[in-house]
Scaffold this active site. Structure first.
Site, PDB file in Angstrom:
ATOM      1  N   ASP A 145      -3.441  -5.914   2.159  1.00 48.48           N
ATOM      2  CA  ASP A 145      -2.842  -5.201   1.034  1.00 48.48           C
ATOM      3  C   ASP A 145      -2.947  -3.694   1.285  1.00 48.48           C
ATOM      4  OD1 ASP A 145      -1.885  -4.873  -1.726  1.00 48.48           O
ATOM      5  OD2 ASP A 145      -3.939  -4.285  -2.179  1.00 48.48           O
ATOM      6  N   ASP A 183      -2.410  -0.572  -1.551  1.00 51.62           N
ATOM      7  CA  ASP A 183      -3.040   0.214  -2.619  1.00 51.62           C
ATOM      8  C   ASP A 183      -4.371  -0.404  -3.032  1.00 51.62           C
ATOM      9  OD1 ASP A 183      -0.899   2.134  -3.084  1.00 51.62           O
ATOM     10  OD2 ASP A 183       0.236   0.457  -3.878  1.00 51.62           O
ATOM     11  N   ASP A 185      -7.684  -6.434  -2.802  1.00 57.00           N
ATOM     12  CA  ASP A 185      -8.644  -5.809  -3.723  1.00 57.00           C
ATOM     13  C   ASP A 185      -8.563  -6.367  -5.129  1.00 57.00           C
ATOM     14  OD1 ASP A 185      -6.067  -4.581  -4.176  1.00 57.00           O
ATOM     15  OD2 ASP A 185      -7.090  -3.021  -5.307  1.00 57.00           O
TER      16      ASP A 185
END
Length: 234
Positions: A19, A21, A189
């Site tokens: 991922d 961001d 995240d």
């Protein structure tokens, strides 16, 4: 849960999907700057980064609608969906304009990211970046931060018919990499990344920092948790 020191070895992965961001780059400064420039154009009050953080992760459309909902609510009434719709088209146009103008200027790469990516590349793993960020935002950001060349392919939130947490983007990314989901690690995240990975049949490891909609990341089921991408290959 597998021990952090041998995550990649024990998972026996042939590929890794990462991922963007909150996993590789702390982009909260970019979000705040672009959103507040957009809100100023719409003659709406500013929003602070702390309020934005729980809204990040489900794509730009959801982010803009959540921000409009928040700032309009601050004016003393609960906005109707039609009121948000009335702002949305111009909000998206202005947000896209401002984000592309400042992309990467108010963000930073998290510690250990480049080391971790380099180590995974040196192991010969196939690698992809998969984000809900529009591809037109993701590619320039990765290039600006010196991360693009680590990845065989990059896909954004507009690359497929659906976004994470739907499993489709992970399945399609595995196909692009030529890897099987069961041996393709998702590194993210948030619960978005975990849900998408579980439903696609991919193992998932979550970073302890980032943006998880304001919820503790260790409450999300995963094969393991790391404080740095560099810990994946120790």
């Amino acid at each position: 849960m597998i021990r952090n020191s041998s995550l990649l070895a024990q998972l026996r992965c042939e590929a890794v999907i990462v991922d963007l961001d909150g996993t590789m780059v702390d982009t909260m400064g970019d979000f705040a700057e672009a959103l507040n420039r957009m809100l100023a154009d719409l003659q709406l009050p500013a929003i602070d980064a702390q309020a934005i953080e729980p809204m990040v992760g489900k794509g730009s459309e959801n982010l803009l609608r959540s921000v409009l909902q928040h700032v309009l609510s601050q004016q003393g009434h609960a906005p109707a969906a039609t009121e948000i719709d009335n702002y949305y088209a111009r909000a998206w146009e202005q947000y896209q304009h401002h984000y592309l103008a400042i992309n990467g200027r108010f963000s930073r790469v998290y510690d250990g990211v480049e080391q971790g990516l380099r180590q995974m590349r040196n192991l010969g793993l196939k690698m992809a970046c998969l984000t809900n960020k529009p591809l037109s935002f993701a590619e320039p950001l990765l290039k600006a931060k010196g991360l693009r060349d680590y990845f065989d392919c990059v896909f954004g939130g507009d690359s497929f018919e659906r976004k994470k947490p739907d499993p489709l983007p992970l399945i399609k990314t595995c196909q692009a990499l030529g890897s099987q989901p069961a041996t393709t690690l998702m590194v993210g995240d948030s619960s978005n990344d975990a849900e998408a990975a579980h439903n696609a049949g991919c193992p998932v490891v979550l970073v302890s920092y980032g943006y998880n909609h304001g919820q503790p990341i260790r409450q999300v089921q995963a094969a393991g948790y790391v404080d740095s991408l560099a810990e994946l290959v120790r």
